[in-house]
Motif scaffolding. Structure first.
Motif, PDB file in Angstrom:
ATOM      1  N   SER A 492       0.834  -1.203   0.000  1.00  0.00           N
ATOM      2  CA  SER A 492       0.000   0.000   0.000  1.00  0.00           C
ATOM      3  C   SER A 492       0.864   1.246   0.000  1.00  0.00           C
ATOM      4  O   SER A 492       1.859   1.329   0.722  1.00  0.00           O
ATOM      5  CB  SER A 492      -0.922   0.014   1.222  1.00  0.00           C
ATOM      6  N   ALA A 493       0.448   2.210  -0.824  1.00  0.00           N
ATOM      7  CA  ALA A 493       1.093   3.526  -0.849  1.00  0.00           C
ATOM      8  C   ALA A 493       0.115   4.541  -0.256  1.00  0.00           C
ATOM      9  O   ALA A 493      -0.495   5.341  -0.954  1.00  0.00           O
ATOM     10  CB  ALA A 493       1.477   3.907  -2.275  1.00  0.00           C
ATOM     11  N   GLY A 494      -0.038   4.471   1.063  1.00  0.00           N
ATOM     12  CA  GLY A 494      -0.891   5.428   1.767  1.00  0.00           C
ATOM     13  C   GLY A 494      -2.367   5.279   1.478  1.00  0.00           C
ATOM     14  O   GLY A 494      -3.138   6.231   1.675  1.00  0.00           O
ATOM     15  N   HIS A 495      -2.817   4.118   1.026  1.00  0.00           N
ATOM     16  CA  HIS A 495      -4.211   3.937   0.637  1.00  0.00           C
ATOM     17  C   HIS A 495      -5.045   3.389   1.799  1.00  0.00           C
ATOM     18  O   HIS A 495      -4.516   2.953   2.827  1.00  0.00           O
ATOM     19  CB  HIS A 495      -4.298   2.993  -0.565  1.00  0.00           C
ATOM     20  N   GLU A 496      -6.375   3.447   1.613  1.00  0.00           N
ATOM     21  CA  GLU A 496      -7.299   2.911   2.618  1.00  0.00           C
ATOM     22  C   GLU A 496      -7.053   1.415   2.807  1.00  0.00           C
ATOM     23  O   GLU A 496      -6.808   0.696   1.824  1.00  0.00           O
ATOM     24  CB  GLU A 496      -8.752   3.126   2.180  1.00  0.00           C
ATOM     25  N   PRO A 497      -7.131   0.897   4.051  1.00  0.00           N
ATOM     26  CA  PRO A 497      -6.917  -0.539   4.264  1.00  0.00           C
ATOM     27  C   PRO A 497      -8.047  -1.351   3.645  1.00  0.00           C
ATOM     28  O   PRO A 497      -9.220  -0.954   3.714  1.00  0.00           O
ATOM     29  CB  PRO A 497      -6.897  -0.680   5.792  1.00  0.00           C
ATOM     30  N   PRO A 498      -7.726  -2.490   3.005  1.00  0.00           N
ATOM     31  CA  PRO A 498      -8.782  -3.318   2.413  1.00  0.00           C
ATOM     32  C   PRO A 498      -9.593  -4.028   3.495  1.00  0.00           C
ATOM     33  O   PRO A 498      -9.220  -4.052   4.673  1.00  0.00           O
ATOM     34  CB  PRO A 498      -8.004  -4.303   1.544  1.00  0.00           C
ATOM     35  N   VAL A 499     -10.709  -4.601   3.079  1.00  0.00           N
ATOM     36  CA  VAL A 499     -11.610  -5.318   3.980  1.00  0.00           C
ATOM     37  C   VAL A 499     -11.686  -6.765   3.518  1.00  0.00           C
ATOM     38  O   VAL A 499     -11.890  -7.036   2.322  1.00  0.00           O
ATOM     39  CB  VAL A 499     -13.017  -4.682   3.986  1.00  0.00           C
ATOM     40  N   LEU A 500     -11.534  -7.697   4.465  1.00  0.00           N
ATOM     41  CA  LEU A 500     -11.626  -9.126   4.168  1.00  0.00           C
ATOM     42  C   LEU A 500     -12.935  -9.658   4.741  1.00  0.00           C
ATOM     43  O   LEU A 500     -13.197  -9.545   5.935  1.00  0.00           O
ATOM     44  CB  LEU A 500     -10.433  -9.879   4.764  1.00  0.00           C
ATOM     45  N   CYS A 501     -13.762 -10.257   3.860  1.00  0.00           N
ATOM     46  CA  CYS A 501     -15.037 -10.856   4.260  1.00  0.00           C
ATOM     47  C   CYS A 501     -14.888 -12.358   4.115  1.00  0.00           C
ATOM     48  O   CYS A 501     -14.672 -12.863   2.996  1.00  0.00           O
ATOM     49  CB  CYS A 501     -16.182 -10.354   3.374  1.00  0.00           C
ATOM     50  N   ASP A 502     -14.987 -13.082   5.257  1.00  0.00           N
ATOM     51  CA  ASP A 502     -14.799 -14.528   5.211  1.00  0.00           C
ATOM     52  C   ASP A 502     -16.103 -15.292   5.392  1.00  0.00           C
ATOM     53  O   ASP A 502     -16.083 -16.487   5.690  1.00  0.00           O
ATOM     54  CB  ASP A 502     -13.783 -14.956   6.260  1.00  0.00           C
ATOM     55  N   GLY A 503     -17.237 -14.617   5.240  1.00  0.00           N
ATOM     56  CA  GLY A 503     -18.521 -15.288   5.377  1.00  0.00           C
ATOM     57  C   GLY A 503     -19.091 -15.234   6.765  1.00  0.00           C
ATOM     58  O   GLY A 503     -20.303 -15.270   6.947  1.00  0.00           O
ATOM     59  N   GLU A 504     -18.229 -15.156   7.786  1.00  0.00           N
ATOM     60  CA  GLU A 504     -18.691 -15.080   9.172  1.00  0.00           C
ATOM     61  C   GLU A 504     -18.325 -13.763   9.834  1.00  0.00           C
ATOM     62  O   GLU A 504     -18.971 -13.345  10.787  1.00  0.00           O
ATOM     63  CB  GLU A 504     -18.092 -16.238   9.979  1.00  0.00           C
ATOM     64  N   SER A 505     -17.282 -13.122   9.372  1.00  0.00           N
ATOM     65  CA  SER A 505     -16.844 -11.865   9.961  1.00  0.00           C
ATOM     66  C   SER A 505     -16.306 -10.956   8.860  1.00  0.00           C
ATOM     67  O   SER A 505     -16.033 -11.403   7.741  1.00  0.00           O
ATOM     68  CB  SER A 505     -15.773 -12.104  11.032  1.00  0.00           C
TER      69      SER A 505
END
Length: 757
Positions: A492-505
């Motif tokens: 990442s170059a100063g970007h928003e953190p990604p989101v991980l969706c695993d089906g339960e959380s």
């Protein structure tokens, strides 16, 4: 105009008059409250003073009677003559078997004093309420008023208990006339229309300015108003003569209260007359002003008729006309000159406006073309590779203007590595769109040289820092997905953190980032590795999502983003995640204008069974020349078992010998121990060999071609004839370096006579 001026002035007069009337009413009411309460309190004080003398005399008699009763009748006569308010005095002892006298003296109408023994009355005094109540009055108490039949007057008792040895042995009782109460009320200087009264503890009038009401009970509403103990004025709206104000004053030492009643109409009578008189005079004055105004307006505004007629021409778009000359120097003359100047300026403005409209239409057309060009730079919104069904990707981009600075891109680097990028340029509009186009173009050009996201960001940062006089920059999130095992490396170059969706959380993947691309040529970008599991979806987005604002400027925020992705039912595809998030953002902003570009990209790992062949050989060896030749022999035997032709095996053997020996000699100049990894795999179009080493950075592919004229190239120089031969024998040769070391990828083309088992 004069009529409207008159009507408006009348309205102002009425409003101001009503406000003044209300304010004056309030001030008069406050003044009246103060005077009435003072008068009521003064009258109550006079009554308290007279009753206090009676109470003091009676308590003194009780004290004397408690110690000595030998001359009780003489003591009673003396006390009776000393206080004209007393109508009778009695000393009544408790009854015993032996009859005790109960002397009683009373004042007759002619002023004479009469004496008798209450013990001889037919009605026993010890059964009377004044006696029974008086036994409990150690310090004295006033009894209920009563009407004496023998004396034909209204009386009230004041009783004090006679105590000896701590026991009540009798009562001293004083009969008090109430005619003096009436006289006190009559001597008060009351305002016109006001009247006073005194209420007893039973709610009956003890005295009243209307003598006919004495002895009668007060109205329930009046009694409720008089029951207040704070002495504040009380408004009684349901009185017989209309609303009245009551000013109660409790009489201390008794259960009586004095009341002063003021009719509300009488309080405001003078104010009403003054208000009506002022309104009438003001109305006559306004009518006179309106007549004068009408005359002046008619004479002054007559020339405006010509201007009105010419203004109608202007309204129809007819600007070619003449105005009559005027020599007036007042506002009408100045208006005529200004109107004529305005006519010429309006004609010029219409000409300029027509040209500006054409220019805006041309600019809108160019912006539309720019939008189409920018859209063409982006890949399709949906990606699903039929040859690699392990993952699915869906992206969406909404520019805040015709063109914007957000970007996303994805592409296959080779048959196994898949690149994806999401970024946000610092500016907006056309400058941001141009910088975005430059970023995407450079990223695709540099990707084959980098092989890792952190290396791509480093190279891209160096290129964008050059000639960046506008100091523009882009926050960028870059990832490389292994399409076989689901390994995803992010930088990442100063970007928003990604989101991980695993089906339960749902969780943010927060990891260390580098500086935005385009700011610092020396910036480094740490890598973060995750392994996607079946059903996982990774969401990449720009700050246009979290900073989307509604009409109150409240932001959507990170928490709402997480709640949106976790809300049941969970989406079943990458497109479902992007559609739900964008729909929730639209509901939140509720029609508010979009202030920033919005981009969202969802990557879903499906984990289909891979149809790619397993590696032919995977091994690790020490960085020594003997180990290198032993490893080359193992590679040849593995290719032979796989059915590769001898000629192709010979090419592989020659290239591996050249490359691996160079790695040993130049990748470990300090001769420290290291490890070289080898991975060999058969593909449909040839053989792919990957060499990984943990030595110093060493790029054999960067050596210039040797000079083959004259003597042979120096075989000891890096990149000599051996490197030149390697280039001619492989289809592709890619090198990259990252935190894991050096990585070299060699692709040998398939020959027509090669058969792969």
């Amino acid at each position: 105009m004069a009529l409207w001026l008159l009507v408006g002035s009348v309205l102002v007069l009425v409003v101001v008059g009503m406000a003044l009337f209300v304010q004056t009413r309030e001030q008069i009411l406050v003044h009246t409250h103060g005077e009435a309460l003072a008068l009521s309190r003064a009258a109550a004080d006079r009554i308290e003073a007279r009753l206090g003398r009676v109470a003091a005399s009676t308590r003194l008699l009780a004290a004397i009677a408690a110690s000595d009763t030998r001359d009780a009748e003489g003591l009673l006569r003396t006390s009776l003559r000393a206080d004209p308010d007393l109508a009778g005095l009695a000393i009544a002892p408790l009854p015993h078997r032996t009859r005790s006298p109960a002397p009683f003296v009373s004042r007759q109408d002619d002023g004479s004093v009469q004496e008798r023994d209450l013990a001889g009355d037919l009605v026993h005094y010890w059964d009377q309420y004044w006696f029974l109540g008086g036994l409990a009055c150690d310090t004295g108490c006033w009894q209920r008023p009563f009407h004496s039949r023998s004396r034909q007057r209204l009386l009230v008792n004041y009783s004090v208990a006679i105590r000896r040895g701590g026991q009540a042995v009798g009562v001293v009782n004083a009969d008090v006339t109430l005619e003096w109460l009436q006289r006190i009320l009559e001597t008060l200087r009351k305002p016109a229309g006001a009247y006073t009264f005194v209420l007893g503890s039973d709610g009956r009038y003890l005295a009243h300015d209307q003598t006919a009401l004495v002895g009668q009970a007060g109205a329930p509403a009046l009694l409720q108003a008089m029951a207040r103990q704070d002495g504040a004025p009380v408004r009684l709206a349901q009185a017989a003569d209309g609303p009245v104000w009551i000013y109660p004053s409790p009489i201390k030492g008794t259960f009586w209260s004095l009341g002063l009643v003021m009719p509300e109409a009488q309080i405001y009578a003078d104010v009403r007359i003054l208000f009506l008189s002022g309104m009438a005079l003001g109305l006559f004055a306004l009518i006179g002003i309106a007549l004068i105004t009408l005359t002046i307006i008619r004479r002054t505004l007559a020339p405006l008729g010509v201007l009105v007629h010419r203004a109608e021409h202007v309204a129809r778009g007819e600007l070619d006309f003449d105005l009559p000359a005027t020599g007036r120097r007042d506002e009408i003359g100045r208006l005529t000159g200004a109107f004529d100047q305005m006519r010429h300026q309006l004609a010029e403005h219409l000409r300029q406006l027509t040209e500006a409209t054409r220019e805006q239409q041309r600019l809108a057309s160019e912006l539309e073309i720019a939008h189409q060009i920018q859209t063409a730079l982006l890949p399709k919104e949906h990606y699903l590779d039929a040859h690699c069904p392990n993952f699915e990707l869906h992206a969406a981009l909404r520019p805040a203007r015709a063109v914007g600075g957000d970007l996303y891109s994805y592409f296959m680097l080779d048959e196994r590595r898949f690149y994806l990028l999401v970024g946000d340029v610092s500016d907006k509009g056309i400058p941001a769109a141009l910088f975005m186009a430059r970023t995407i173009t450079l990223a695709k050009a540099l990707a084959p040289r980098s092989h890792t996201p952190q290396e791509l960001l480093r190279l891209l940062n160096q290129e964008l820092c050059r000639n960046n006089d506008g100091c523009m920059f882009v926050t960028l999130l870059c990832g490389v997905l292994d399409t076989i095992d689901g390994t995803l490396v992010l930088a990442s170059a100063g970007h928003e953190p990604p989101v991980l969706c695993d089906g339960e959380s749902v969780r943010l993947l927060e990891f260390e980032t580098g500086a935005a691309v385009g700011l610092d040529e020396e910036a480094v970008y740490p890598a973060h590795e995750i392994v996607l599991r079946p059903g996982d979806t990774l969401l990449l987005y720009t700050d246009g999502i979290t900073e989307a604002a509604d009409g109150t400027q409240a932001m959507f925020g990170t928490q709402r983003l997480l709640d949106s992705l976790l809300a049941p039912p969970l989406p079943s595809s990458a497109a479902g995640y992007t559609s739900r998030l964008l729909a929730d953002v639209d509901r939140f902003v509720d029609g508010a204008s979009q202030a920033d570009d919005i981009t969202v990209l969802a990557l879903s790992w499906l984990h289909q069974e891979s149809r790619r062949p397993d590696p032919v050989l995977t091994m690790a060896l020490r960085n020594t020349v003997p180990d290198v030749f032993e490893a080359i022999a193992r590679c040849d035997r593995a290719l032979d078992r796989a059915g590769v032709s001898e000629s192709l095996r010979s090419d592989v053997q020659l290239v591996l010998e050249e490359m691996m020996v160079n790695i040993v000699e130049h990748g470990y100049p300090d001769r420290r121990e290291g490890t070289i990894g080898v991975r060999m795999q058969l593909t449909d179009d040839g053989i792919v060999v990957e060499l990984h080493s943990d030595g110093v950075p060493f790029d054999p592919t960067g050596a210039p071609p040797p000079a083959l004229t004259g003597d042979l190239a120096d075989q000891d120089a890096v990149g000599g004839l051996g490197i030149h031969l390697v280039r001619s024998m492989v289809r592709e040769m890619d090198y990259s370096h990252d935190a894991g070391g050096n990585h070299l990828r060699l692709h040998f083309p398939n020959e027509q006579d090669v058969t792969i088992a």
